[in-house]
Design a protein around this motif. Sequence first.
Motif, PDB file in Angstrom:
ATOM      1  N   PHE A 122       0.828  -1.207   0.000  1.00 12.27           N
ATOM      2  CA  PHE A 122       0.000   0.000   0.000  1.00 12.27           C
ATOM      3  C   PHE A 122       0.862   1.257   0.000  1.00 12.27           C
ATOM      4  CE2 PHE A 122      -2.255   3.395   2.208  1.00 12.27           C
ATOM      5  CZ  PHE A 122      -3.432   3.468   1.481  1.00 12.27           C
ATOM      6  N   CYS A 123       1.904   1.266   0.851  1.00 12.26           N
ATOM      7  CA  CYS A 123       2.787   2.441   0.931  1.00 12.26           C
ATOM      8  C   CYS A 123       3.568   2.630  -0.361  1.00 12.26           C
ATOM      9  CB  CYS A 123       3.735   2.306   2.118  1.00 12.26           C
ATOM     10  SG  CYS A 123       2.913   2.352   3.726  1.00 12.26           S
ATOM     11  N   LEU A 124       4.000   1.529  -0.974  1.00  8.09           N
ATOM     12  CA  LEU A 124       4.691   1.626  -2.259  1.00  8.09           C
ATOM     13  C   LEU A 124       3.763   2.214  -3.318  1.00  8.09           C
ATOM     14  CD1 LEU A 124       6.971   1.066  -4.274  1.00  8.09           C
ATOM     15  CD2 LEU A 124       6.133  -1.296  -4.436  1.00  8.09           C
ATOM     16  N   GLY A 125       2.523   1.730  -3.354  1.00  6.59           N
ATOM     17  CA  GLY A 125       1.570   2.264  -4.321  1.00  6.59           C
ATOM     18  C   GLY A 125       1.312   3.746  -4.115  1.00  6.59           C
ATOM     19  N   TYR A 126       1.258   4.159  -2.857  1.00  7.35           N
ATOM     20  CA  TYR A 126       1.045   5.581  -2.557  1.00  7.35           C
ATOM     21  C   TYR A 126       2.246   6.411  -2.994  1.00  7.35           C
ATOM     22  CZ  TYR A 126      -0.083   9.785   0.130  1.00  7.35           C
ATOM     23  OH  TYR A 126      -0.349  11.083   0.514  1.00  7.35           O
ATOM     24  N   GLY A 127       3.464   5.896  -2.759  1.00  4.24           N
ATOM     25  CA  GLY A 127       4.662   6.611  -3.215  1.00  4.24           C
ATOM     26  C   GLY A 127       4.688   6.761  -4.723  1.00  4.24           C
ATOM     27  N   LEU A 128       4.315   5.704  -5.447  1.00  2.36           N
ATOM     28  CA  LEU A 128       4.270   5.787  -6.912  1.00  2.36           C
ATOM     29  C   LEU A 128       3.188   6.752  -7.375  1.00  2.36           C
ATOM     30  CD1 LEU A 128       4.709   2.001  -7.824  1.00  2.36           C
ATOM     31  CD2 LEU A 128       6.415   3.826  -8.059  1.00  2.36           C
ATOM     32  N   LEU A 129       2.064   6.775  -6.656  1.00  3.28           N
ATOM     33  CA  LEU A 129       0.994   7.705  -7.009  1.00  3.28           C
ATOM     34  C   LEU A 129       1.453   9.150  -6.859  1.00  3.28           C
ATOM     35  CD1 LEU A 129      -1.985   8.126  -7.784  1.00  3.28           C
ATOM     36  CD2 LEU A 129      -2.539   8.041  -5.336  1.00  3.28           C
ATOM     37  N   ILE A 130       2.234   9.429  -5.829  1.00  2.00           N
ATOM     38  CA  ILE A 130       2.801  10.770  -5.653  1.00  2.00           C
ATOM     39  C   ILE A 130       3.635  11.155  -6.864  1.00  2.00           C
ATOM     40  CG2 ILE A 130       4.465  12.114  -4.302  1.00  2.00           C
ATOM     41  CD1 ILE A 130       3.501  10.595  -1.828  1.00  2.00           C
ATOM     42  N   ALA A 131       4.481  10.214  -7.329  1.00  2.00           N
ATOM     43  CA  ALA A 131       5.297  10.483  -8.508  1.00  2.00           C
ATOM     44  C   ALA A 131       4.429  10.681  -9.751  1.00  2.00           C
ATOM     45  CB  ALA A 131       6.293   9.345  -8.731  1.00  2.00           C
ATOM     46  N   ASP A 132       3.366   9.886  -9.880  1.00  2.00           N
ATOM     47  CA  ASP A 132       2.461  10.006 -11.034  1.00  2.00           C
ATOM     48  C   ASP A 132       1.892  11.412 -11.150  1.00  2.00           C
ATOM     49  OD1 ASP A 132       2.928   7.353 -11.477  1.00  2.00           O
ATOM     50  OD2 ASP A 132       1.014   6.656 -10.679  1.00  2.00           O
ATOM     51  N   ILE A 133       1.557  12.011 -10.028  1.00  4.96           N
ATOM     52  CA  ILE A 133       0.903  13.317 -10.027  1.00  4.96           C
ATOM     53  C   ILE A 133       1.915  14.454 -10.099  1.00  4.96           C
ATOM     54  CG2 ILE A 133      -0.584  14.876  -8.694  1.00  4.96           C
ATOM     55  CD1 ILE A 133      -1.907  12.368  -7.501  1.00  4.96           C
ATOM     56  N   LEU A 134       2.981  14.357  -9.312  1.00  3.43           N
ATOM     57  CA  LEU A 134       3.867  15.506  -9.128  1.00  3.43           C
ATOM     58  C   LEU A 134       4.925  15.655 -10.219  1.00  3.43           C
ATOM     59  CD1 LEU A 134       4.414  15.488  -5.259  1.00  3.43           C
ATOM     60  CD2 LEU A 134       2.872  16.904  -6.616  1.00  3.43           C
ATOM     61  N   LEU A 135       5.392  14.572 -10.799  1.00  6.03           N
ATOM     62  CA  LEU A 135       6.408  14.715 -11.845  1.00  6.03           C
ATOM     63  C   LEU A 135       5.888  15.501 -13.051  1.00  6.03           C
ATOM     64  CD1 LEU A 135       8.251  11.259 -11.766  1.00  6.03           C
ATOM     65  CD2 LEU A 135       9.089  13.468 -10.963  1.00  6.03           C
TER      66      LEU A 135
END
Length: 217
Positions: A122-135
Amino acid sequence: MTGLIWKDMLVMRKTIRTYVLFLAFYALLAVFDIFPLSTVTAVTELIIMMPPLSAFSFDEYAKWDRYAAALPLDRRAVVGARYCFALLMAAAATLFCLVLTVLLSILQGADSLRGNLFSLAFCLGYGLLIADILLPLCYKLGVERARPYMYVVIFVPVILFFGAYQLGLISDGTFAALETLPESTLLAGAGLVVLLPLRGMGVAYGISCRIMGGKEF
């Protein structure tokens, strides 16, 4: 592209070293049962996504985009290197958390392993989601103008989660229920929360390439 990835790693090496020491300290807190493993995992996956975002600040300061535009480099390769750097950071954080999870599960009892692994996914998915939005936002707006969105994406879900916990909408029993789910259900859920943001990274990469392709330096 390999050279571009090394460029990011070398630029951020001091920051990464600081994060490694910080995470080692948190790991000790988890080993001594001062902090729960889920908290350490969440902190790890969140802060490890900061170097790819912070790299934009160094690029803007050094006017790297203008220099890269003058080189015989495909802009898609420049963007791809930043995304590969983010994936490498996520992979390193996941490996760190996986080793810590297995170690603590051995110390605390194997019964906690499944729930801890799901928490890690779950935490890994959330970290990737942050990258998806912010990059893509960093490419579009620049890191300074994108910073308020960074705070919203990172901290608002955390505040909502703890608010729901304090209001009783989420309880310790909610997490304990994970231990009772069939293994196939847990594996499917863990795969879903990781694969969806990972697939979203491909979409975010395409958006970032389009943004960079339309920029003039």
